[in-house]
Design a protein around this motif. Structure first.
Motif, PDB file in Angstrom:
ATOM      1  N   SER A 187      50.871 -20.455  10.319  1.00 52.49           N
ATOM      2  CA  SER A 187      50.051 -20.494   9.099  1.00 52.49           C
ATOM      3  C   SER A 187      49.918 -19.090   8.515  1.00 52.49           C
ATOM      4  N   ARG A 192      52.907 -18.706   6.240  1.00 52.77           N
ATOM      5  CA  ARG A 192      52.765 -19.496   5.014  1.00 52.77           C
ATOM      6  C   ARG A 192      51.736 -18.872   4.079  1.00 52.77           C
ATOM      7  N   THR A 238      55.870 -32.113   8.440  1.00 53.05           N
ATOM      8  CA  THR A 238      55.073 -32.031   7.208  1.00 53.05           C
ATOM      9  C   THR A 238      53.583 -32.244   7.456  1.00 53.05           C
ATOM     10  N   LYS A 246      49.844 -31.678   8.948  1.00 56.07           N
ATOM     11  CA  LYS A 246      49.080 -30.486   9.289  1.00 56.07           C
ATOM     12  C   LYS A 246      48.991 -30.364  10.807  1.00 56.07           C
ATOM     13  N   HIS A 272      53.643 -26.446  11.144  1.00 55.22           N
ATOM     14  CA  HIS A 272      53.720 -27.082   9.826  1.00 55.22           C
ATOM     15  C   HIS A 272      54.860 -26.478   9.002  1.00 55.22           C
ATOM     16  N   ASN A 273      55.706 -27.341   8.448  1.00 57.09           N
ATOM     17  CA  ASN A 273      56.856 -26.999   7.600  1.00 57.09           C
ATOM     18  C   ASN A 273      58.039 -26.402   8.360  1.00 57.09           C
TER      19      ASN A 273
END
Length: 345
Positions: free
Chosen positions: A80, A83, A247, A249, A253-254
């Motif tokens: 995170s 991101r 995808t 949470k 993630h991603n």
């Protein structure tokens, strides 16, 4: 000599020569602080250098794709951060014309920037008199002043920030903050610090009271959840595999991964075959299934303990939307999957 003067003198004599300390550029300072969150300097330094080489300015970072950023972040964990780094760069470039906020309070409005990071950027780039409080600072101040407040409590951050605020050098807040963190990282370390060689051994309350090993106080323990991941490494006639993007949470993630079956316990070959038969990953006929290794890979996260097993599943025909083994390397994966790819492909 005051606490801050003695601390800064120690810092000037003992500090590590790190690239982000030789600049007041808020972009470079921000980048280093995000990378070093919950990361040792030795691990974070190569990432910082690669990011600066790849994205020399905040404009370069903002114009990159999230996939590029996450690929470069691969292996640092806490994705995170990567991101948020990318999203904040885009806000700075596209909403603020590339200009970083100049004050602590303004910096707090940006995504991924909390009180610690905002204080670091504001003091290091603008010399704003605002204390930086992190784990190292908790430890140094708790020991020096014999503060028994539980650092995991709701009031601890406020109490230690107030104490640091009383000590900070108003003329050199940047040096004071760097010095306090560096002192915790190099001298006042968590376990078995060399107190006999400490510049504060004549005034440290914890040393005088034989409480160095007892401070800081941290009562709250992190509950660790155990999870079981079974990654399905499909292989068709052309040695192509199937991957998917996480995808939802939560962790990773991603990032990309192989098709996953999460189970309540470790599965054997028979149990996994049954699970695959009722799943809908592929319509190709299954030829064989076997584990790559006899034992699971254990991957530790801050709140989770993952027991991961990779399974080879050979199938007939061509996998629709299959990906070659070479193409896999260009995508961002969790480091445990990346290491598997490097070892087996």
């Amino acid at each position: 000599m005051t606490f801050s003067n003695r601390l800064i003198q120690w810092y000037l004599e003992n500090k590590r020569d790190l690239p982000w300390r030789n600049t007041t550029n808020p972009y470079k300072i921000w980048l280093s602080e995000i990378i070093l969150q919950q990361t040792r300097v030795a691990q974070g330094l190569p990432y910082y250098e690669r990011f600066i080489e790849t994205f020399p300015t905040v404009f370069d970072l903002a114009n990159a794709s999230e996939e590029q950023v996450l690929k470069l972040w691969q292996g640092l964990g806490y994705y995170s951060r990567g991101r948020n780094l990318h999203k904040t760069a885009q806000i700075i470039v596209f909403e603020r014309n590339g200009t970083f906020p100049k004050t602590y309070l303004e910096l707090l409005t940006l995504k991924g920037i909390g009180t610690y990071t905002a204080a670091a950027i504001a003091s290091f780039s603008q010399k704003e008199v605002v204390p930086v409080v992190d784990g190292n600072v908790f430890r140094v101040l708790a020991r020096y002043f014999d503060v028994e407040t539980d650092i995991s409590s709701a009031t601890a951050k406020k109490e230690f920030t107030a104490l640091a605020n009383e000590l900070i050098d108003n003329k050199q807040p940047d040096l004071f903050n760097q010095a306090l963190m560096e002192f915790g990282a190099l001298q006042c370390v968590p376990k078995s610090p060399n107190c006999s060689m400490c510049v504060f051994n004549d005034s440290c309350a914890a040393l005088q009271k034989n409480k160095v090993a007892l401070l800081p106080v941290k009562l709250k323990k992190t509950k660790v959840t155990e999870r079981f991941f079974n990654y399905l490494v499909f292989e068709d006639d052309k040695s192509h595999s199937l991957i998917q993007q996480r995808t939802a949470k939560g962790i990773w993630h991603n990032l990309y991964e192989f098709p996953l079956i999460e189970s309540e316990h470790e599965l054997n070959e028979k149990e996994l075959t049954r699970q695959v038969s009722i799943a809908s990953f592929l319509t190709n006929k299954l030829i064989s299934i076997k584990a790559y290794d006899e034992k699971s890979v254990v991957h530790i996260l801050s709140h989770q303990r993952l027991k991961i097993r990779f399974w080879e599943l050979k199938v007939e025909g061509k996998i629709e939307k299959g990906i070659s083994k070479d193409a896999l390397r260009a995508l961002p994966f969790p480091i445990v999957i990346f290491n598997f790819i490097e070892k087996n492909f």
